[in-house]
Scaffold this motif. Structure first.
Motif, PDB file in Angstrom:
ATOM      1  N   GLN A  85       0.843  -1.194   0.000  1.00  0.00           N
ATOM      2  CA  GLN A  85       0.000   0.000   0.000  1.00  0.00           C
ATOM      3  C   GLN A  85       0.882   1.250   0.000  1.00  0.00           C
ATOM      4  OE1 GLN A  85      -2.130   0.182   3.688  1.00  0.00           O
ATOM      5  NE2 GLN A  85      -2.912   2.222   3.334  1.00  0.00           N
ATOM      6  N   TRP A  86       0.690   2.101  -0.994  1.00  0.00           N
ATOM      7  CA  TRP A  86       1.397   3.382  -1.073  1.00  0.00           C
ATOM      8  C   TRP A  86       0.470   4.489  -0.588  1.00  0.00           C
ATOM      9  CZ3 TRP A  86       6.405   4.191  -2.040  1.00  0.00           C
ATOM     10  CH2 TRP A  86       7.129   3.178  -2.680  1.00  0.00           C
ATOM     11  N   LEU A  87       1.034   5.464   0.103  1.00  0.00           N
ATOM     12  CA  LEU A  87       0.285   6.632   0.551  1.00  0.00           C
ATOM     13  C   LEU A  87       1.121   7.872   0.290  1.00  0.00           C
ATOM     14  CD1 LEU A  87      -2.134   7.905   2.118  1.00  0.00           C
ATOM     15  CD2 LEU A  87      -0.746   7.591   4.192  1.00  0.00           C
ATOM     16  N   HIS A  88       0.569   8.810  -0.468  1.00  0.00           N
ATOM     17  CA  HIS A  88       1.202  10.105  -0.705  1.00  0.00           C
ATOM     18  C   HIS A  88       0.440  11.128   0.123  1.00  0.00           C
ATOM     19  CE1 HIS A  88       3.768   8.978  -4.209  1.00  0.00           C
ATOM     20  NE2 HIS A  88       2.943   7.943  -4.168  1.00  0.00           N
ATOM     21  N   VAL A  89       1.131  11.750   1.055  1.00  0.00           N
ATOM     22  CA  VAL A  89       0.498  12.690   1.978  1.00  0.00           C
ATOM     23  C   VAL A  89       0.775  14.115   1.521  1.00  0.00           C
ATOM     24  CG1 VAL A  89       0.315  13.444   4.373  1.00  0.00           C
ATOM     25  CG2 VAL A  89       0.836  11.042   3.861  1.00  0.00           C
ATOM     26  N   ALA A  90      -0.290  14.874   1.346  1.00  0.00           N
ATOM     27  CA  ALA A  90      -0.173  16.282   0.962  1.00  0.00           C
ATOM     28  C   ALA A  90       0.524  17.073   2.066  1.00  0.00           C
ATOM     29  CB  ALA A  90      -1.565  16.865   0.716  1.00  0.00           C
ATOM     30  N   GLY A  91       0.990  18.250   1.723  1.00  0.00           N
ATOM     31  CA  GLY A  91       1.637  19.113   2.694  1.00  0.00           C
ATOM     32  C   GLY A  91       0.763  19.366   3.902  1.00  0.00           C
ATOM     33  N   GLN A  92       1.331  19.138   5.071  1.00  0.00           N
ATOM     34  CA  GLN A  92       0.628  19.368   6.330  1.00  0.00           C
ATOM     35  C   GLN A  92       1.222  20.604   6.995  1.00  0.00           C
ATOM     36  OE1 GLN A  92      -2.105  17.384   7.291  1.00  0.00           O
ATOM     37  NE2 GLN A  92      -1.741  16.776   5.169  1.00  0.00           N
ATOM     38  N   ILE A  93       0.354  21.452   7.510  1.00  0.00           N
ATOM     39  CA  ILE A  93       0.776  22.699   8.138  1.00  0.00           C
ATOM     40  C   ILE A  93       0.314  22.699   9.598  1.00  0.00           C
ATOM     41  CG2 ILE A  93       0.875  24.035   6.001  1.00  0.00           C
ATOM     42  CD1 ILE A  93      -1.989  25.034   6.707  1.00  0.00           C
ATOM     43  N   GLY A  94       0.660  23.737  10.309  1.00  0.00           N
ATOM     44  CA  GLY A  94       0.366  23.838  11.730  1.00  0.00           C
ATOM     45  C   GLY A  94      -1.032  24.305  12.057  1.00  0.00           C
ATOM     46  N   VAL A  95      -2.031  23.715  11.428  1.00  0.00           N
ATOM     47  CA  VAL A  95      -3.431  24.054  11.686  1.00  0.00           C
ATOM     48  C   VAL A  95      -4.062  22.902  12.458  1.00  0.00           C
ATOM     49  CG1 VAL A  95      -5.683  24.486  10.633  1.00  0.00           C
ATOM     50  CG2 VAL A  95      -3.648  25.566   9.699  1.00  0.00           C
ATOM     51  N   ALA A  96      -4.651  23.229  13.615  1.00  0.00           N
ATOM     52  CA  ALA A  96      -5.292  22.235  14.467  1.00  0.00           C
ATOM     53  C   ALA A  96      -6.620  21.785  13.863  1.00  0.00           C
ATOM     54  CB  ALA A  96      -5.505  22.818  15.862  1.00  0.00           C
ATOM     55  N   ALA A  97      -7.200  20.742  14.431  1.00  0.00           N
ATOM     56  CA  ALA A  97      -8.458  20.177  13.927  1.00  0.00           C
ATOM     57  C   ALA A  97      -9.592  21.200  13.924  1.00  0.00           C
ATOM     58  CB  ALA A  97      -8.856  18.964  14.758  1.00  0.00           C
ATOM     59  N   ASP A  98      -9.524  22.199  14.806  1.00  0.00           N
ATOM     60  CA  ASP A  98     -10.568  23.234  14.852  1.00  0.00           C
ATOM     61  C   ASP A  98     -10.367  24.327  13.808  1.00  0.00           C
ATOM     62  OD1 ASP A  98      -8.459  24.737  15.871  1.00  0.00           O
ATOM     63  OD2 ASP A  98      -9.385  25.063  17.842  1.00  0.00           O
ATOM     64  N   GLY A  99      -9.309  24.176  12.974  1.00  0.00           N
ATOM     65  CA  GLY A  99      -9.058  25.145  11.912  1.00  0.00           C
ATOM     66  C   GLY A  99      -8.181  26.316  12.313  1.00  0.00           C
ATOM     67  N   GLU A 100      -7.744  26.339  13.569  1.00  0.00           N
ATOM     68  CA  GLU A 100      -6.910  27.440  14.054  1.00  0.00           C
ATOM     69  C   GLU A 100      -5.434  27.175  13.799  1.00  0.00           C
ATOM     70  OE1 GLU A 100      -7.885  30.442  15.402  1.00  0.00           O
ATOM     71  OE2 GLU A 100      -9.891  29.787  14.793  1.00  0.00           O
ATOM     72  N   LEU A 101      -4.742  28.194  13.293  1.00  0.00           N
ATOM     73  CA  LEU A 101      -3.300  28.107  13.080  1.00  0.00           C
ATOM     74  C   LEU A 101      -2.594  28.238  14.418  1.00  0.00           C
ATOM     75  CD1 LEU A 101      -0.908  28.034  11.047  1.00  0.00           C
ATOM     76  CD2 LEU A 101      -1.010  30.548  11.061  1.00  0.00           C
ATOM     77  N   CYS A 102      -1.664  27.347  14.682  1.00  0.00           N
ATOM     78  CA  CYS A 102      -0.891  27.404  15.923  1.00  0.00           C
ATOM     79  C   CYS A 102       0.033  28.623  15.901  1.00  0.00           C
ATOM     80  CB  CYS A 102      -0.075  26.129  16.096  1.00  0.00           C
ATOM     81  SG  CYS A 102      -1.087  24.654  16.302  1.00  0.00           S
ATOM     82  N   GLU A 103       0.309  29.141  17.083  1.00  0.00           N
ATOM     83  CA  GLU A 103       1.123  30.345  17.228  1.00  0.00           C
ATOM     84  C   GLU A 103       2.594  29.977  17.357  1.00  0.00           C
ATOM     85  OE1 GLU A 103       1.470  34.391  17.263  1.00  0.00           O
ATOM     86  OE2 GLU A 103      -0.478  33.393  17.319  1.00  0.00           O
ATOM     87  N   GLY A 104       3.434  30.488  16.475  1.00  0.00           N
ATOM     88  CA  GLY A 104       4.872  30.287  16.565  1.00  0.00           C
ATOM     89  C   GLY A 104       5.366  29.073  15.796  1.00  0.00           C
TER      90      GLY A 104
END
Length: 128
Positions: free
Chosen positions: A27-46
């Motif tokens: 099984q191959w999995l290509h994961v898109a770019g992940q950023i510092g956004v929490a499940a609630d949609g808020e960007l983490c600080e710092g």
């Protein structure tokens, strides 16, 4: 999967492998770019908080596919400030454990949004 670290070139300068060999079906999995956004949609600080959240997001995607860090074949990390590099390694290592995927680290001028300080994408493989 087999780590490829030839003896006739310098060893990796960090916690990664020069190459990862994959044979056979699976099984191959290509994961898109992940950023510092929490499940609630808020960007983490710092920077460090964004790195921790981006890696946590990557692990969630892997888990949803029945995989973990040991299945990572290739990881690409992007940061916008080289001064943050010392903060990246310990967080990354905490998520990778003993996994040593082939890896690339780029310091870039910017990501898609100016408030994003870090992004990570990956390719994973789980043998049959």
């Amino acid at each position: 999967m087999r780590q490829i670290n030839p003896r006739n070139i310098a060893p990796p300068v960090g916690a990664y492998s020069h190459g990862m060999e994959v044979r056979g079906g699976g099984q191959w999995l290509h994961v898109a770019g992940q950023i510092g956004v929490a499940a609630d949609g808020e960007l983490c600080e710092g920077f460090e908080a964004q790195v921790r959240q981006a890696w946590a997001n990557l692990m969630v995607v892997l888990a949803d596919a029945g995989m973990d860090a040991s299945h990572l074949v290739k990881v690409n990390s992007f940061l916008v400030d080289a001064a943050h590099l010392p903060l990246l390694g310990p967080v990354r290592q905490g998520f990778l454990g003993t996994a040593r995927p082939a890896s690339t680290l780029l310091v870039v001028q910017a990501l898609a949004r100016p408030q994003w300080l870090f992004e990570v994408d990956a390719v994973a493989f789980k043998p049959d």
